[in-house]
Design an enzyme around this catalytic site. Structure first.
Site, PDB file in Angstrom:
ATOM      1  N   GLU A  64      -6.777   1.672  10.495  1.00 48.46           N
ATOM      2  CA  GLU A  64      -7.024   0.529  10.254  1.00 48.46           C
ATOM      3  C   GLU A  64      -8.777   0.737  10.995  1.00 48.46           C
ATOM      4  OE1 GLU A  64      -3.718  -2.886  10.583  1.00 48.46           O
ATOM      5  OE2 GLU A  64      -5.372  -2.773  12.327  1.00 48.46           O
ATOM      6  N   CYS A  73      -4.106   3.185   3.889  1.00 43.21           N
ATOM      7  CA  CYS A  73      -2.438   3.127   4.342  1.00 43.21           C
ATOM      8  C   CYS A  73      -2.102   4.551   4.435  1.00 43.21           C
ATOM      9  CB  CYS A  73      -1.974   2.717   2.609  1.00 43.21           C
ATOM     10  SG  CYS A  73      -2.457   0.420   2.549  1.00 43.21           S
ATOM     11  N   GLU A  75       0.294   5.780   2.712  1.00 40.56           N
ATOM     12  CA  GLU A  75       1.190   7.004   2.033  1.00 40.56           C
ATOM     13  C   GLU A  75      -0.376   6.878   1.394  1.00 40.56           C
ATOM     14  OE1 GLU A  75       3.551   3.352   1.799  1.00 40.56           O
ATOM     15  OE2 GLU A  75       1.724   3.494   2.571  1.00 40.56           O
TER      16      GLU A  75
END
Length: 161
Positions: A64, A73, A75
């Site tokens: 973040e 993210c 992924e």
């Protein structure tokens, strides 16, 4: 006028213990990788671990940033690493897990829309499906045979040719 329907099948296991050993191991690795997440704002830590066709294991976690929506993210962190290290090697399987101090981690979560698009693009680029193992720290586990199943009617590179 016609009406069409989209649906797909996926496997649901009651717990990680029902999975074959190699899938259990990968999901446990994803659970452990959640500790590497930088998630001071959402307190929602996600880990993703891939088994590559060449046998390599690569991990990623969400990162973040105070300047929303700059964060990434797990992924996409994972896919960026893989694309840099092994750009033409297919991913066999990705396990994704999460933990949070504010929410129970007792069910699978699914990749967000941006990640679904990125996963679909990687599958298309290497012409190989990516099996997904989705699970929390406890509870049921989903096995999806191809990440592209999560993004019906995808916008693909074919539209740009």
């Amino acid at each position: 006028m016609t009406e069409n329907k989209f649906e797909f099948n996926y496997k649901v296991y009651n717990s990680i213990e029902e999975l074959p050993d190699d899938q259990q191991w990968l999901l446990n690795e994803a659970r452990e990788v959640t500790a590497q997440a930088y998630a001071p704002y959402s307190n929602f830590q996600v880990g993703a671990v891939a088994r590559m066709a060449n046998g390599e294991i690569i991990a990623g976690s969400n990162q973040e940033n105070a300047s929303f929506p700059v964060g990434l993210c797990a992924e996409r962190v994972l896919l960026a690493s893989i694309s840099s290290l092994f750009p033409k090697i297919p991913i066999e399987t990705i396990a994704i897990s999460y933990k949070s101090d504010q929410h129970k981690s007792d069910h699978p979560i699914s990749p967000c829309g941006i990640c679904r698009q990125a996963l679909q693009e990687f599958e298309s680029r290497v012409n190989h499906p990516i099996q997904l193992i989705l699970g929390g720290l406890s509870g049921p586990v989903y096995i999806i045979d191809s990440a592209s199943r999560l993004l019906p009617l995808a916008f693909t590179s074919e539209e740009l040719r």
